[in-house]
Design a protein around this motif. Structure first.
Motif, PDB file in Angstrom:
ATOM      1  N   GLY A  26      -1.421  -3.432   9.876  1.00 28.43           N
ATOM      2  CA  GLY A  26      -1.226  -1.990  10.055  1.00 28.43           C
ATOM      3  C   GLY A  26      -0.256  -1.438   9.036  1.00 28.43           C
ATOM      4  N   MET A  27      -0.108  -0.129   9.053  1.00 26.26           N
ATOM      5  CA  MET A  27       0.793   0.524   8.099  1.00 26.26           C
ATOM      6  C   MET A  27       2.211  -0.020   8.243  1.00 26.26           C
ATOM      7  SD  MET A  27      -0.675   2.622   6.065  1.00 26.26           S
ATOM      8  CE  MET A  27      -2.224   3.504   5.872  1.00 26.26           C
ATOM      9  N   PRO A  28       2.840  -0.407   7.145  1.00 30.11           N
ATOM     10  CA  PRO A  28       4.188  -0.989   7.232  1.00 30.11           C
ATOM     11  C   PRO A  28       5.237   0.065   7.580  1.00 30.11           C
ATOM     12  CG  PRO A  28       3.560  -0.688   4.935  1.00 30.11           C
ATOM     13  CD  PRO A  28       2.341  -0.368   5.762  1.00 30.11           C
ATOM     14  N   PRO A  29       6.373  -0.352   8.117  1.00 36.51           N
ATOM     15  CA  PRO A  29       7.465   0.597   8.395  1.00 36.51           C
ATOM     16  C   PRO A  29       7.861   1.344   7.121  1.00 36.51           C
ATOM     17  CG  PRO A  29       7.915  -1.533   9.403  1.00 36.51           C
ATOM     18  CD  PRO A  29       6.714  -1.726   8.522  1.00 36.51           C
ATOM     19  N   GLY A  30       8.187   2.603   7.282  1.00 40.96           N
ATOM     20  CA  GLY A  30       8.582   3.412   6.130  1.00 40.96           C
ATOM     21  C   GLY A  30       7.449   4.178   5.504  1.00 40.96           C
TER      22      GLY A  30
ATOM     23  N   ALA B 200       0.031   3.740  -3.200  1.00 39.98           N
ATOM     24  CA  ALA B 200       1.334   3.180  -3.553  1.00 39.98           C
ATOM     25  C   ALA B 200       1.732   3.740  -4.910  1.00 39.98           C
ATOM     26  CB  ALA B 200       1.268   1.657  -3.600  1.00 39.98           C
ATOM     27  N   ASP B 201       2.916   4.307  -4.980  1.00 42.46           N
ATOM     28  CA  ASP B 201       3.408   4.860  -6.236  1.00 42.46           C
ATOM     29  C   ASP B 201       3.810   3.752  -7.206  1.00 42.46           C
ATOM     30  OD1 ASP B 201       3.173   7.608  -5.822  1.00 42.46           O
ATOM     31  OD2 ASP B 201       5.086   7.723  -4.764  1.00 42.46           O
ATOM     32  N   ARG B 202       3.599   4.017  -8.475  1.00 43.25           N
ATOM     33  CA  ARG B 202       4.204   3.181  -9.501  1.00 43.25           C
ATOM     34  C   ARG B 202       5.653   3.643  -9.693  1.00 43.25           C
ATOM     35  NH1 ARG B 202      -1.196   3.164 -12.073  1.00 43.25           N
ATOM     36  NH2 ARG B 202      -1.837   0.970 -12.191  1.00 43.25           N
ATOM     37  N   PRO B 203       6.520   2.812 -10.265  1.00 46.92           N
ATOM     38  CA  PRO B 203       7.911   3.223 -10.488  1.00 46.92           C
ATOM     39  C   PRO B 203       7.989   4.514 -11.307  1.00 46.92           C
ATOM     40  CG  PRO B 203       7.655   0.868 -10.886  1.00 46.92           C
ATOM     41  CD  PRO B 203       6.271   1.423 -10.712  1.00 46.92           C
ATOM     42  N   ARG B 204       8.893   5.392 -10.932  1.00 43.13           N
ATOM     43  CA  ARG B 204       8.993   6.688 -11.612  1.00 43.13           C
ATOM     44  C   ARG B 204       9.239   6.558 -13.109  1.00 43.13           C
ATOM     45  NH1 ARG B 204      11.386  11.809  -8.429  1.00 43.13           N
ATOM     46  NH2 ARG B 204      10.554  11.391  -6.347  1.00 43.13           N
ATOM     47  N   GLU B 205       9.952   5.515 -13.497  1.00 41.23           N
ATOM     48  CA  GLU B 205      10.266   5.372 -14.925  1.00 41.23           C
ATOM     49  C   GLU B 205       9.017   5.096 -15.758  1.00 41.23           C
ATOM     50  OE1 GLU B 205      11.507   1.437 -12.867  1.00 41.23           O
ATOM     51  OE2 GLU B 205      11.621   3.609 -12.469  1.00 41.23           O
ATOM     52  N   THR B 206       7.907   4.744 -15.126  1.00 41.52           N
ATOM     53  CA  THR B 206       6.669   4.508 -15.870  1.00 41.52           C
ATOM     54  C   THR B 206       5.790   5.757 -15.950  1.00 41.52           C
ATOM     55  OG1 THR B 206       5.370   3.797 -13.938  1.00 41.52           O
ATOM     56  CG2 THR B 206       6.703   2.122 -15.053  1.00 41.52           C
ATOM     57  N   TRP B 207       6.132   6.802 -15.217  1.00 38.78           N
ATOM     58  CA  TRP B 207       5.317   8.012 -15.241  1.00 38.78           C
ATOM     59  C   TRP B 207       5.439   8.683 -16.606  1.00 38.78           C
ATOM     60  CZ3 TRP B 207       6.896  10.707  -9.979  1.00 38.78           C
ATOM     61  CH2 TRP B 207       6.579   9.837  -8.924  1.00 38.78           C
ATOM     62  N   GLN B 208       4.334   9.142 -17.137  1.00 41.11           N
ATOM     63  CA  GLN B 208       4.326   9.817 -18.429  1.00 41.11           C
ATOM     64  C   GLN B 208       4.370  11.336 -18.229  1.00 41.11           C
ATOM     65  OE1 GLN B 208       1.126   8.335 -20.998  1.00 41.11           O
ATOM     66  NE2 GLN B 208       0.988   6.521 -19.696  1.00 41.11           N
ATOM     67  N   ARG B 209       4.979  12.012 -19.159  1.00 41.92           N
ATOM     68  CA  ARG B 209       5.089  13.469 -19.086  1.00 41.92           C
ATOM     69  C   ARG B 209       4.443  14.093 -20.322  1.00 41.92           C
ATOM     70  NH1 ARG B 209       8.517  14.740 -14.802  1.00 41.92           N
ATOM     71  NH2 ARG B 209       8.145  16.930 -15.316  1.00 41.92           N
ATOM     72  N   ARG B 210       3.892  15.264 -20.100  1.00 42.56           N
ATOM     73  CA  ARG B 210       3.360  16.078 -21.180  1.00 42.56           C
ATOM     74  C   ARG B 210       3.987  17.455 -21.038  1.00 42.56           C
ATOM     75  NH1 ARG B 210      -1.760  16.040 -19.970  1.00 42.56           N
ATOM     76  NH2 ARG B 210      -2.261  14.132 -21.119  1.00 42.56           N
ATOM     77  N   GLY B 211       5.074  17.683 -21.780  1.00 47.16           N
ATOM     78  CA  GLY B 211       5.834  18.913 -21.592  1.00 47.16           C
ATOM     79  C   GLY B 211       6.479  18.916 -20.221  1.00 47.16           C
TER      80      GLY B 211
ATOM     81  N   PRO C  48       2.444   3.084   1.554  1.00 53.94           N
ATOM     82  CA  PRO C  48       2.953   1.707   1.577  1.00 53.94           C
ATOM     83  C   PRO C  48       3.304   1.224   0.169  1.00 53.94           C
ATOM     84  CG  PRO C  48       0.566   1.709   1.745  1.00 53.94           C
ATOM     85  CD  PRO C  48       0.988   3.148   1.783  1.00 53.94           C
ATOM     86  N   ASP C  49       3.944   0.055   0.090  1.00 51.45           N
ATOM     87  CA  ASP C  49       4.210  -0.521  -1.228  1.00 51.45           C
ATOM     88  C   ASP C  49       2.930  -1.188  -1.756  1.00 51.45           C
ATOM     89  OD1 ASP C  49       3.975  -2.928   0.166  1.00 51.45           O
ATOM     90  OD2 ASP C  49       6.140  -3.216   0.306  1.00 51.45           O
ATOM     91  N   ARG C  50       3.000  -1.679  -2.994  1.00 49.30           N
ATOM     92  CA  ARG C  50       1.781  -2.200  -3.629  1.00 49.30           C
ATOM     93  C   ARG C  50       1.250  -3.444  -2.925  1.00 49.30           C
ATOM     94  NH1 ARG C  50      -0.078  -5.017  -8.639  1.00 49.30           N
ATOM     95  NH2 ARG C  50      -1.882  -3.767  -9.360  1.00 49.30           N
ATOM     96  N   ALA C  51       2.160  -4.319  -2.466  1.00 41.54           N
ATOM     97  CA  ALA C  51       1.721  -5.518  -1.766  1.00 41.54           C
ATOM     98  C   ALA C  51       0.964  -5.157  -0.493  1.00 41.54           C
ATOM     99  CB  ALA C  51       2.921  -6.408  -1.440  1.00 41.54           C
ATOM    100  N   SER C  52       1.447  -4.163   0.219  1.00 39.69           N
ATOM    101  CA  SER C  52       0.777  -3.734   1.448  1.00 39.69           C
ATOM    102  C   SER C  52      -0.573  -3.110   1.134  1.00 39.69           C
ATOM    103  CB  SER C  52       1.654  -2.742   2.216  1.00 39.69           C
ATOM    104  OG  SER C  52       2.864  -3.329   2.622  1.00 39.69           O
ATOM    105  N   LEU C  53      -0.629  -2.326   0.045  1.00 39.27           N
ATOM    106  CA  LEU C  53      -1.907  -1.722  -0.337  1.00 39.27           C
ATOM    107  C   LEU C  53      -2.909  -2.812  -0.708  1.00 39.27           C
ATOM    108  CD1 LEU C  53      -3.212   1.105  -0.716  1.00 39.27           C
ATOM    109  CD2 LEU C  53      -2.655   0.900  -3.149  1.00 39.27           C
ATOM    110  N   GLY C  54      -2.424  -3.859  -1.385  1.00 42.13           N
ATOM    111  CA  GLY C  54      -3.299  -4.970  -1.732  1.00 42.13           C
ATOM    112  C   GLY C  54      -3.801  -5.707  -0.500  1.00 42.13           C
ATOM    113  N   SER C  55      -2.936  -5.876   0.490  1.00 38.94           N
ATOM    114  CA  SER C  55      -3.366  -6.560   1.711  1.00 38.94           C
ATOM    115  C   SER C  55      -4.356  -5.695   2.491  1.00 38.94           C
ATOM    116  CB  SER C  55      -2.161  -6.920   2.583  1.00 38.94           C
ATOM    117  OG  SER C  55      -1.522  -5.767   3.111  1.00 38.94           O
ATOM    118  N   LEU C  56      -4.211  -4.367   2.420  1.00 42.11           N
ATOM    119  CA  LEU C  56      -5.188  -3.477   3.044  1.00 42.11           C
ATOM    120  C   LEU C  56      -6.546  -3.624   2.365  1.00 42.11           C
ATOM    121  CD1 LEU C  56      -6.202  -1.204   4.833  1.00 42.11           C
ATOM    122  CD2 LEU C  56      -5.113   0.439   3.260  1.00 42.11           C
TER     123      LEU C  56
END
Length: 207
Positions: free
Chosen positions: A82-86, A45-56, A1-9
């Motif tokens: 319940g689990m949101p659509p998607g 809930a995933d964070r936006p991909r652009e915030t993911w850090q890489r090491r090599g 789910p998205d972050r709002a849904s995870l927070g409501s859970l």
């Protein structure tokens, strides 16, 4: 789910007095449960991909303390119904007796990219995701599941097109891997040495 849904859970769990594990993995925020058979379920809930850090070539992941207050704030005003659509299965974790055979199968043969190698756990994905499949030896040496035990029997890898499926089947598999067709665009691949439950790995297309 998205972050709002995870927070409501999370708020819903507090309201009913239920407990769950929690973790901040840098790439995602997660709550952990066990089903009636004792098998683990991660709702995240995933964070936006652009915030993911890489090491090599690897994506940086961790298990840090989850900021509950922030997550509850994200879910404020969102009732849990319940689990949101998607919502989808983002990844699976497989218990194996050894990492190298699992790496040979999922990385060298199937072609998943290695996104993190923790020694006792190997994280792999396609398309730059943090992981679609992880294998770990945390339960290495455990007895094989009996017929009346809860266990993984089959799971599917969904590929974009029928051509992708056929390409996967025609790949140069090494002798220890067996391919058994189940229709022209639904081949099945199995690696008895890789997964303790000897589960089937099934490929199909979404088109």
């Amino acid at each position: 789910p998205d972050r709002a849904s995870l927070g409501s859970l999370l708020a819903h769990l507090g309201a009913i007095g239920a407990r769950a594990g929690a973790g901040d993995h840098l790439v995602s925020e997660a709550l952990y449960f066990q089903d009636p058979d004792g098998l683990g379920i991660e709702v995240y809930a995933d964070r936006p991909r652009e915030t993911w850090q890489r090491r090599g070539d690897e994506i940086v992941m961790a298990t840090n303390r989850l900021d509950m207050s922030s997550l509850l704030g994200a879910g404020d005003g969102h009732a849990w119904n319940g689990m949101p659509p998607g919502t989808s299965v983002g990844h699976v974790h497989l218990s194996v007796d050894a990492i190298e055979p699992a790496k040979a199968f999922y990385h060298s043969a199937i072609g998943f990219d290695i996104t993190a190698d923790a020694g006792t756990a190997l994280f792999m994905s396609a398309g730059g995701y943090h992981h679609h499949v992880a294998t770990n030896t945390w339960w290495a040496g455990a007895p094989a599941a009996a017929d009346d035990d809860a266990r993984l029997l089959e799971w599917e890898l969904v590929l974009p097109t029928p051509v992708d499926v056929v390409t996967e089947v025609l790949a140069p598999w090494t002798p220890q891997f067996m391919v058994a067709p189940d229709g022209p665009t639904h081949p099945i691949l199995m690696s008895p040495a890789t997964v303790a439950s000897e589960s089937w790995n099934s490929f199909r297309s979404i088109s």
